[in-house]
Write an enzyme that holds these catalytic residues in place. Structure first.
Site, mmCIF file in Angstrom:
data_model
loop_
_atom_site.group_PDB
_atom_site.id
_atom_site.type_symbol
_atom_site.label_atom_id
_atom_site.label_comp_id
_atom_site.label_asym_id
_atom_site.label_seq_id
_atom_site.Cartn_x
_atom_site.Cartn_y
_atom_site.Cartn_z
ATOM 1 N N HIS A 113 -14.644 -8.156 -17.933
ATOM 2 C CA HIS A 113 -16.060 -8.045 -18.304
ATOM 3 C C HIS A 113 -16.818 -7.045 -17.437
ATOM 4 C CE1 HIS A 113 -16.657 -11.209 -15.116
ATOM 5 N NE2 HIS A 113 -17.754 -10.509 -14.911
ATOM 6 N N ASP A 161 -9.533 -12.250 -18.642
ATOM 7 C CA ASP A 161 -10.660 -11.593 -17.970
ATOM 8 C C ASP A 161 -10.186 -10.737 -16.798
ATOM 9 O OD1 ASP A 161 -13.301 -10.849 -17.644
ATOM 10 O OD2 ASP A 161 -13.756 -12.486 -16.262
ATOM 11 N N SER A 194 -18.090 -10.277 -9.176
ATOM 12 C CA SER A 194 -17.013 -10.334 -10.173
ATOM 13 C C SER A 194 -15.983 -9.239 -9.932
ATOM 14 C CB SER A 194 -17.583 -10.184 -11.580
ATOM 15 O OG SER A 194 -18.359 -11.298 -11.928
#
Length: 472
Positions: free
Chosen positions: A110, A140, A216
């Site tokens: 993402h 992911d 992230s």
């Protein structure tokens, strides 16, 4: 006098010891400093900046005016001004980890999804352009290749997430809110979290080390200075760290690194069977002390599970000594196997424990997809259809146990679209003639093309059979 001298010596000794920093190797030493650990790990954690161009409809400021909305409500909010579209560049940021000295970086899918440009910035402020090697939405995870022009970059060695225990100390390193590289500390709060709903292969490490937006793709590091997870998500209504963060286990990262194909797709082992979780009632009926394992309810003919000897009604208890408590754990353990690798399945069959040897193989594309756009005077004009197969179904996200002919795409405004067909509908028959392949479907449609009478079409939608009737 002697007592004062003793106190001074003790103080000086303590001061000297405080100046000597080392990586904590015990609970007592964990109270000292993480600085040596950070110095060795932080250079391999990078900041990632991405940009992409999107088209947005231009709207009149009048429609967003509170006075105007007082009379007309939100009915006109977002109405295009002149129907035009504007190009807009969106920028985002995240983190990544260098895992190979030649510039291979692992991050979250993402973080780079849809990016036109990707820039990697090291903590020593060097900047590099990067290209996407492979990305996997279902885990992911994404793999980048940095153009180092021959320079060797610092790396973070991969650890073993299966060796983690609740209570282990960890560090989270990333770039929260774009403020620059930041290190937070905490413990492993829980393991094998599966109810997070972020990826298809949820099996997260939960930590209370502060993880915020921008973290992230960053590193979760153990006390040996090894990567044991890739920070992926936070769990809070406000979008900030509330002491609950999640990281993808490094054993999943390792399998994605080894499983990425030349086309940038990740190829995983396929079980070739489906199962359900054990309830307390089921466990009691199988004389199990507690609900554990996965009860197999369907086996794909000649698939890997079938070849291994797995049968309907078997209960998978362990894979290579790892306890399998639920289907999600089974999916994770299979996904961390390398293609061609063998694994030992401990199963329960009619009250007897057995061991099966399972070979990790990819889902086959049998039959070939035969992707075809249909045209003509019939209900399926404008449909793109394919032969379903385990490989195709896995790629698209359909049930890998299904077979037949399915609608993959539909042209907007076409006959098939207007008649209310849905993507994923499986076509089983037309006017009493069974359809099993795209070739069958083409033959039947050619035979009835331009039919003026009724069309009787059999489909399967979301597991339910339906008979549809249309006037020609």
């Amino acid at each position: 006098m002697f007592f004062r001298a003793f106190i001074i010596c003790l103080f000086l000794s303590s001061f000297a010891q405080a100046e000597i920093k080392k990586v904590p190797s015990s609970r007592y030493e964990a109270q000292l400093s993480y600085a040596p650990l950070v110095k060795s790990a932080a250079p391999a954690v990078v900041n990632i900046y991405t940009s992409k161009t999107v088209r947005t409809r231009s709207t009149s400021p009048l429609f967003n005016d509170p006075f105007f909305r007082r009379f007309f409500g939100d009915a006109f909010r977002g109405v295009p001004q002149g129907g035009g579209r504007k190009k807009k560049v969106q920028n985002s940021l995240g983190s990544g980890v260098i895992v190979e000295a030649n510039g291979v970086v692992i991050t979250n899918h993402h973080v780079i999804e849809g990016a036109d440009d990707i820039k990697v910035v090291l903590n020593d402020r060097r900047e590099f352009e990067a290209k996407l090697v492979g990305s996997d939405k279902r885990t992911d995870l994404a793999i980048l290749q940095v153009n180092t022009e021959g320079a060797l970059l610092p790396t973070l060695p991969l650890g073993n997430s299966d060796g983690l225990e609740v209570g282990d100390l960890v560090l989270a390193i990333g770039n929260p809110f774009g403020v620059g590289q930041t290190v937070t500390s905490g413990i492993v709060s829980a393991l094998a979290r599966t109810q997070v709903g972020i990826t298809d292969y949820s099996f997260f490490i939960q930590t209370d080390a502060a993880i915020n937006p921008g973290n992230s793709g960053g590193a979760l590091v153990d006390m040996n200075g090894r990567l044991i997870g890739v920070n992926s998500a936070i769990y809070s209504k406000g979008g900030g760290s509330n002491g609950i963060g999640f990281a993808i286990p490094v054993n999943m990262v390792r399998s994605v690194l080894s499983g990425v194909s030349e086309t940038g797709k990740v190829v995983r082992p396929w079980l070739g069977a489906t199962g359900q979780p054990m309830t307390q009632d089921l466990a009691s009926s199988f004389n199990l002390a507690r609900p554990t394992g996965v009860l197999i309810d369907e086996v794909y003919p000649r698939g890997p599970a079938d070849e291994a000897g797995l049968k309907r009604g078997d209960i998978i208890l362990k894979i290579d000594d790892h306890v399998v408590d639920e289907p999600q754990a089974l999916r994770f353990r299979l996904a961390t196997l390398s293609l061609g690798e063998t694994a030992k399945f401990e199963i329960l069959r009619r009250g007897e424990r057995k061991t099966l040897t399972f070979e990790a193989l990819p889902a086959p594309e049998t039959p070939k997809r035969d992707k075809s756009r249909l045209k003509g005077h019939h209900p399926f004009d404008g449909a793109v259809v394919v032969n379903m197969s385990p490989a195709l179904n896995d790629e698209i996200g359909w049930d890998t146990m299904q077979s037949g002919v399915a609608i993959l795409k539909m042209v907007r405004g076409s006959t098939v679209n207007r008649l209310g067909f849905k993507l994923g509908d499986r076509i089983t028959g037309i006017n009493g003639i069974e359809v099993k392949t795209v070739k069958d479907l083409k033959w039947v449609l050619k035979r009835f093309d331009g039919r003026k009478g009724d069309w009787l079409i059999g489909i399967i939608r979301k597991g339910k059979r339906r008979e549809l009737k249309f006037r020609g």
